[in-house]
Design a protein around this motif. Structure first.
Motif, PDB file in Angstrom:
ATOM      1  N   GLU A  54     -45.046  15.482 -85.986  1.00  0.00           N
ATOM      2  CA  GLU A  54     -45.149  14.115 -85.479  1.00  0.00           C
ATOM      3  C   GLU A  54     -44.006  13.280 -86.037  1.00  0.00           C
ATOM      4  O   GLU A  54     -43.766  13.278 -87.238  1.00  0.00           O
ATOM      5  CB  GLU A  54     -46.488  13.519 -85.900  1.00  0.00           C
ATOM      6  N   VAL A  55     -43.289  12.586 -85.173  1.00  0.00           N
ATOM      7  CA  VAL A  55     -42.184  11.728 -85.591  1.00  0.00           C
ATOM      8  C   VAL A  55     -42.652  10.284 -85.478  1.00  0.00           C
ATOM      9  O   VAL A  55     -43.153   9.864 -84.447  1.00  0.00           O
ATOM     10  CB  VAL A  55     -40.940  11.972 -84.706  1.00  0.00           C
ATOM     11  N   GLU A  56     -42.469   9.550 -86.545  1.00  0.00           N
ATOM     12  CA  GLU A  56     -42.914   8.159 -86.619  1.00  0.00           C
ATOM     13  C   GLU A  56     -41.828   7.195 -86.175  1.00  0.00           C
ATOM     14  O   GLU A  56     -41.197   6.546 -86.989  1.00  0.00           O
ATOM     15  CB  GLU A  56     -43.335   7.827 -88.052  1.00  0.00           C
ATOM     16  N   GLY A  57     -41.554   7.117 -84.897  1.00  0.00           N
ATOM     17  CA  GLY A  57     -40.642   6.121 -84.367  1.00  0.00           C
ATOM     18  C   GLY A  57     -39.186   6.334 -84.705  1.00  0.00           C
ATOM     19  O   GLY A  57     -38.789   7.357 -85.230  1.00  0.00           O
ATOM     20  N   ASN A  58     -38.397   5.337 -84.364  1.00  0.00           N
ATOM     21  CA  ASN A  58     -36.961   5.349 -84.634  1.00  0.00           C
ATOM     22  C   ASN A  58     -36.500   3.910 -84.829  1.00  0.00           C
ATOM     23  O   ASN A  58     -37.251   2.984 -84.592  1.00  0.00           O
ATOM     24  CB  ASN A  58     -36.207   6.039 -83.496  1.00  0.00           C
ATOM     25  N   ASN A  59     -35.270   3.747 -85.226  1.00  0.00           N
ATOM     26  CA  ASN A  59     -34.746   2.408 -85.490  1.00  0.00           C
ATOM     27  C   ASN A  59     -33.817   1.895 -84.394  1.00  0.00           C
ATOM     28  O   ASN A  59     -33.140   0.902 -84.584  1.00  0.00           O
ATOM     29  CB  ASN A  59     -33.997   2.405 -86.826  1.00  0.00           C
ATOM     30  N   PHE A  60     -33.768   2.583 -83.266  1.00  0.00           N
ATOM     31  CA  PHE A  60     -32.867   2.174 -82.193  1.00  0.00           C
ATOM     32  C   PHE A  60     -33.502   1.075 -81.343  1.00  0.00           C
ATOM     33  O   PHE A  60     -34.625   1.190 -80.888  1.00  0.00           O
ATOM     34  CB  PHE A  60     -32.501   3.362 -81.306  1.00  0.00           C
TER      35      PHE A  60
END
Length: 50
Positions: free
Chosen positions: A11-17
């Motif tokens: 599971e990847v918790e979002g991104n900053n883009f």
């Protein structure tokens, strides 16, 4: 596509883009690649996927 071939299932918790939203079809691949340090985007906080 390369990210989808080699990524681990996690599971990847979002991104900053600023320009990559959770409802975009490429969200998971971009978020994963960013979390693994494969991509960094631009200085203004964008990825510019289009």
């Amino acid at each position: 596509m390369v990210v989808n071939i080699f990524k681990e299932e996690k599971e990847v918790e979002g991104n900053n883009f600023k320009d990559v939203n959770k409802d975009d079809w490429f969200y998971n691949a971009v978020s994963y690649a960013a979390s693994e340090g494969l991509i960094a985007g631009y200085e203004d906080g964008t990825f510019r996927p289009m």
